[in-house]
Design a protein around this motif. Structure first.
Motif, mmCIF file in Angstrom:
data_model
loop_
_atom_site.group_PDB
_atom_site.id
_atom_site.type_symbol
_atom_site.label_atom_id
_atom_site.label_comp_id
_atom_site.label_asym_id
_atom_site.label_seq_id
_atom_site.Cartn_x
_atom_site.Cartn_y
_atom_site.Cartn_z
ATOM 1 N N ASP B 331 0.822 -1.210 0.000
ATOM 2 C CA ASP B 331 0.000 0.000 0.000
ATOM 3 C C ASP B 331 0.862 1.269 0.000
ATOM 4 N N GLU B 332 1.857 1.287 0.907
ATOM 5 C CA GLU B 332 2.756 2.457 0.980
ATOM 6 C C GLU B 332 3.522 2.628 -0.322
ATOM 7 N N PHE B 333 4.018 1.500 -0.840
ATOM 8 C CA PHE B 333 4.805 1.551 -2.068
ATOM 9 C C PHE B 333 3.978 2.165 -3.185
ATOM 10 N N ALA B 334 2.774 1.652 -3.348
ATOM 11 C CA ALA B 334 1.927 2.115 -4.454
ATOM 12 C C ALA B 334 1.571 3.591 -4.282
ATOM 13 N N GLU B 335 1.282 3.982 -3.057
ATOM 14 C CA GLU B 335 0.873 5.369 -2.822
ATOM 15 C C GLU B 335 2.043 6.333 -3.035
ATOM 16 N N ARG B 336 3.217 5.972 -2.510
ATOM 17 C CA ARG B 336 4.372 6.857 -2.688
ATOM 18 C C ARG B 336 4.821 6.906 -4.141
ATOM 19 N N LEU B 337 4.757 5.762 -4.817
ATOM 20 C CA LEU B 337 5.123 5.732 -6.233
ATOM 21 C C LEU B 337 4.215 6.662 -7.035
ATOM 22 N N GLU B 340 5.123 10.378 -5.872
ATOM 23 C CA GLU B 340 6.491 10.830 -6.148
ATOM 24 C C GLU B 340 6.893 10.676 -7.612
ATOM 25 N N GLU B 341 6.363 9.665 -8.301
ATOM 26 C CA GLU B 341 6.778 9.446 -9.688
ATOM 27 C C GLU B 341 5.613 9.366 -10.677
ATOM 28 N N LYS B 342 4.415 9.537 -10.167
ATOM 29 C CA LYS B 342 3.219 9.529 -11.030
ATOM 30 C C LYS B 342 3.088 8.250 -11.851
ATOM 31 N N VAL B 343 3.299 7.147 -11.197
ATOM 32 C CA VAL B 343 3.020 5.860 -11.834
ATOM 33 C C VAL B 343 1.980 5.150 -10.969
ATOM 34 N N ALA B 344 0.894 4.734 -11.604
ATOM 35 C CA ALA B 344 -0.155 4.041 -10.852
ATOM 36 C C ALA B 344 -0.005 2.535 -11.010
ATOM 37 N N VAL B 345 0.082 1.847 -9.871
ATOM 38 C CA VAL B 345 0.051 0.381 -9.846
ATOM 39 C C VAL B 345 -0.977 0.008 -8.787
ATOM 40 N N VAL B 346 -1.306 -1.263 -8.684
ATOM 41 C CA VAL B 346 -2.269 -1.668 -7.670
ATOM 42 C C VAL B 346 -1.541 -2.474 -6.600
ATOM 43 N N GLY B 355 -1.181 -11.280 -1.086
ATOM 44 C CA GLY B 355 -0.634 -10.433 -2.147
ATOM 45 C C GLY B 355 0.248 -9.333 -1.570
ATOM 46 N N GLU B 356 0.240 -9.213 -0.237
ATOM 47 C CA GLU B 356 1.082 -8.206 0.435
ATOM 48 C C GLU B 356 2.552 -8.461 0.080
ATOM 49 N N GLY B 357 3.285 -7.354 -0.127
ATOM 50 C CA GLY B 357 4.693 -7.516 -0.517
ATOM 51 C C GLY B 357 4.877 -7.536 -2.024
ATOM 52 N N HIS B 358 3.764 -7.351 -2.734
ATOM 53 C CA HIS B 358 3.838 -7.301 -4.197
ATOM 54 C C HIS B 358 3.015 -6.120 -4.724
ATOM 55 N N ILE B 359 3.276 -5.757 -5.976
ATOM 56 C CA ILE B 359 2.390 -4.805 -6.653
ATOM 57 C C ILE B 359 1.977 -5.420 -7.989
ATOM 58 N N ARG B 360 0.761 -5.058 -8.443
ATOM 59 C CA ARG B 360 0.340 -5.549 -9.755
ATOM 60 C C ARG B 360 0.591 -4.471 -10.798
ATOM 61 N N CYS B 361 1.365 -4.825 -11.824
ATOM 62 C CA CYS B 361 1.641 -3.904 -12.921
ATOM 63 C C CYS B 361 1.012 -4.476 -14.189
ATOM 64 N N SER B 362 0.032 -3.778 -14.699
ATOM 65 C CA SER B 362 -0.622 -4.248 -15.920
ATOM 66 C C SER B 362 0.191 -3.817 -17.127
ATOM 67 N N TYR B 363 0.411 -4.739 -18.066
ATOM 68 C CA TYR B 363 1.089 -4.332 -19.304
ATOM 69 C C TYR B 363 0.113 -4.237 -20.468
ATOM 70 N N PHE B 380 12.451 5.595 -8.469
ATOM 71 C CA PHE B 380 11.795 5.554 -7.160
ATOM 72 C C PHE B 380 12.480 4.545 -6.239
ATOM 73 N N VAL B 381 12.731 3.351 -6.777
ATOM 74 C CA VAL B 381 13.334 2.300 -5.947
ATOM 75 C C VAL B 381 14.743 2.693 -5.513
ATOM 76 N N SER B 382 15.504 3.316 -6.423
ATOM 77 C CA SER B 382 16.883 3.658 -6.040
ATOM 78 C C SER B 382 16.897 4.765 -4.985
ATOM 79 N N LYS B 383 15.881 5.610 -4.967
ATOM 80 C CA LYS B 383 15.791 6.632 -3.903
ATOM 81 C C LYS B 383 15.554 6.011 -2.538
ATOM 82 N N LEU B 384 14.874 4.839 -2.545
ATOM 83 C CA LEU B 384 14.529 4.191 -1.273
ATOM 84 C C LEU B 384 15.738 3.564 -0.603
#
Lengths: 160, 385
Positions: B331-337, B340-346, B355-363, B380-384
């Motif tokens: 949840d935090e990852f998706a919200e901050r992403l 901070e970077e304007k990318v929406a994932v679920v 499903g915790e610990g993962h994000i869903r990225c639709s292609y 985003f990840v490298s900033k973390l």
């Protein structure tokens, strides 16, 4: 893999071998090698850009000229076509079925220029029986590309 | 006023809804959060519907759906799987697979019956079970097993109250494809304990490495499996809302009974379009599937390069990378992403606790956007770190 590479390049000739390799799960070397072979064998003829010249502000007219040809001994369709396509004004030439034999696309700066080219150069060629000209008024789709602004996104931004 | 239904009240709000609300307020977001094709419906399908409307096809159809469509679906299964369903009484046309799920649950469940459901999986399964008075029993599938559930896990979850096992391969959100041997063992368990199988195979055509395993084709499965499928994904027809259920005549009749009183029939417009899709839409859908297959490699490489461990999904159009190394919740990852970077994932947690610990990225989005999105995710990840 060759066909897939061609499809990708046909859509966007600037896609790099690196990008293609990722998409197809191949190595960059394999992709580069395949492209090189296809360039050498003439499967890939050349790369060009689709330009919306109207948008670029260039005055330009196109006409489709249907040409009826009477082939004679020693002078076939190919010979007539060659005499036509050697003119730089001629954009493309096709042999077609139907009432007319050749479909010629002629490019010019003005309608008058194109009309004169047809009357003086095409219609007077040996073997040409008659011509019919239609001027291009608007392009809707060219080589698979639709010439209008991309439609807005219709999807919701996040869905399950 | 008196309170609303207890069952409805107790179903938590969708974890996706919250993200949708935030994203719709923002500009220039690259969305990997969309669970539907980015292609518009192939024109031949849309045009067939327009033609039918102009020619007066504006009425009810049979409760089961247009016979022409049911016959075309039956032909399709004979042709592709060698699987025989009688179009008269073994196929029911539904309003999307969503309605099919609801009908299946209402047709087979008595209050208190348990349904075993592997997660992470589509958000609607659990609520459908609960609405029908059933009890969802969750088993977790893990990245180590390619997100396929193991037969031992299913067996351990079976009780005297178990009524059905719910399968959905390829899976939304993981893109998992279950190996045939695993599915066969699950079918064997269903036979041993006399359980129904619900198999949601809406992503069947979107299988990239090898053949899709159609569950009712497995020995022992045909009689007890309710096959749910539809047109949304393979033919880019999500908004048309058209699906179908296939199974043994008794189950299909029971589902039809609920359907006839609650839905009457699926919209004729979409049924007519579906006929065109299944009869003549094969090449259009193949072209889309080829494109998804290429995007899949781009996004998986991009996510791994960005530092998120991601398996190559065998089907659907989702990548489900792990974000555990970042130390953030999904949840935090998706919200901050997003901020901070304007990318929406679920967030993966929207698809069940495991499903915790993962994000869903639709292609299901253009390669250009995918490349842009993974670049931003990488930043985003490298900033973390």
């Amino acid at each position: 893999m060759e066909k897939q590479i061609l499809k990708i390049l046909e859509r966007d000739a600037r896609t790099s071998p690196e990008q293609i390799a990722v998409r197809l799960g191949a190595t960059v070397e394999e992709v580069s090698e395949a492209i090189k072979k296809m360039e050498e064998s003439g499967i890939i003829r050349h790369y060009k850009t689709i330009v919306d010249w109207e948008k670029a502000g260039k005055e330009q007219v196109f006409a489709f000229i249907d040409v009826r040809v009477s082939p004679s001994r020693g002078v076939g369709f190919d010979d007539v076509a060659k005499r036509i396509y050697n003119y730089p004004e001629v954009h493309s030439v096709y042999l077609v079925s139907g009432d007319y034999d050749l479909r010629v696309v002629v490019e010019g700066k003005t309608m008058r220029e194109v009309a004169f080219f047809v009357a003086e150069k095409l219609a007077t060629l040996e073997g040409v029986l008659s011509t019919r000209s239609s001027f291009l008024l608007k392009r809707y789709k060219v080589d698979g590309d639709v010439f209008e602004e991309a439609a807005a996104e219709h999807r919701l931004a996040v869905t399950p | 006023m008196k309170p609303i239904s207890k069952v409805v009240h107790e179903i938590p709000a969708s974890g996706i809804r919250r993200f949708f609300d935030i994203v719709s307020q923002m500009k220039d977001v690259v969305s990997l959060g969309v669970g539907e094709p980015d292609f518009d419906t192939p024109w031949r399908i849309t045009e067939a519907c327009i033609y039918a409307l102009e020619h007066g096809h504006t009425h009810y159809t049979s409760n089961y759906g247009l016979l022409e469509l049911r016959k075309a679906i039956a032909d399709y299964f004979v042709r592709t799987e060698g699987l025989e369903y009688n179009p008269e009484n073994q196929i029911l046309v539904t309003v999307g697979v969503s309605e099919g799920m609801d009908l299946a649950m209402r047709a087979i469940l008595n209050p208190g019956d348990e349904v075993i459901i592997p997660e992470p999986s589509f958000v609607a399964y659990k609520p459908c079970i609960s609405f029908a008075g059933g009890v969802p029993v969750v088993v977790c599938s893990y990245m180590e097993n390619g997100f396929a559930v193991l037969p031992e896990q299913i067996e351990a979850a079976i009780t005297s109250k178990t009524k059905a096992i719910w399968l959905s391969y390829p899976t939304n959100p993981t893109g998992a494809v279950a190996p045939r041997e695993i599915l066969q063992k699950i079918v064997d368990l269903a036979c041993k304990h006399d359980l129904y199988i619900i198999s949601d195979e809406i992503y069947d055509r979107l299988t990239y490495d090898g053949q899709h395993t159609c569950v009712p084709m497995l020995p022992g499965a045909y009689e007890r499996t309710i096959l749910l499928n539809g047109f949304s994904k393979a033919y880019a027809m999500t908004g048309w809302r058209i699906g179908y259920a296939a199974g043994n005549p008794d189950i299909i009749e029971a589902m039809m009974k609920v359907h006839q009183y609650t839905m009457m029939c699926a919209p004729i417009t979409a049924q007519v379009a579906a006929v065109e899709a299944i009869k003549h839409g094969y090449e259009d859908s193949e072209a889309m599937i080829e494109e998804y297959g290429q995007r899949r490699r781009v996004i998986v490489k991009g996510l791994n390069d960005a530092g998120l461990k991601c398996l190559m999904p065998g089907g659907a159009f989702y990548a489900f990378p792990s974000i555990k190394d970042t130390g953030l919740s999904s949840d935090e990852f998706a919200e901050r992403l997003l901020f901070e970077e304007k990318v929406a994932v679920v967030p993966g947690s929207a698809f069940g606790e495991c499903g915790e610990g993962h994000i869903r990225c639709s292609y299901a989005t253009s390669i250009d956007k995918i490349e842009m999105a993974v670049e931003r995710i990488g930043r985003f990840v490298s900033k973390l770190k």
